[in-house]
Enzyme design. Sequence first.
Site, PDB file in Angstrom:
ATOM      1  CB  SER A  39       6.084  10.151 -36.775  1.00  9.16           C
ATOM      2  OG  SER A  39       5.051   9.761 -35.893  1.00  9.16           O
ATOM      3  CE1 TYR A  91       7.384   9.771 -31.064  1.00  4.64           C
ATOM      4  CE2 TYR A  91       5.627   8.803 -32.367  1.00  4.64           C
ATOM      5  CZ  TYR A  91       6.883   9.375 -32.281  1.00  4.64           C
ATOM      6  OH  TYR A  91       7.630   9.560 -33.425  1.00  4.64           O
TER       7      TYR A  91
END
Length: 109
Positions: free
Chosen positions: A85, A98
Site C-alpha cells: 500500500s 501496519y
Amino acid sequence: AQGTTLYGAPRLALHPFSPERDPYTDPQSALNNAGIQHTAPLTDMPREKWDAILAINLSSAFDTMRLALPGMMARGYGRIINIASVHGLVASLNKGPYVAAKFGLIGLT
C-alpha cells in the site's frame, strides 16, 4: 481451512504448497494482498495487535513465498505478486505495525 494460531492471528493451512507435491502441479503464481490494521499511538498499541498485524500482513506473505517458490524454481517459471500500500513507502500517524509490515513486504519483495 484454519489451523493453529500464530501470535493470536488465524493461521491458514498451507497444504496446497506442501513439499511432497509434484512441482509441476504447484501454483504458477501467488498473490499476497492480506492486510489488517489497528490504529493507536505506539505507547497504547496492544502487543497482541502488533503481533497479529505483522503475522497477517508480513509473515503470511513470507510463508506463501517460502512454500510456493520451490515448485516455481523446479518448473523454471513462476510469478509472485506482493501488494503493499502507500504505507509501504510513506508512514502514517498511529499506524506503526501496519506501516512496519508494509515496509517489510516491500523489502521482502
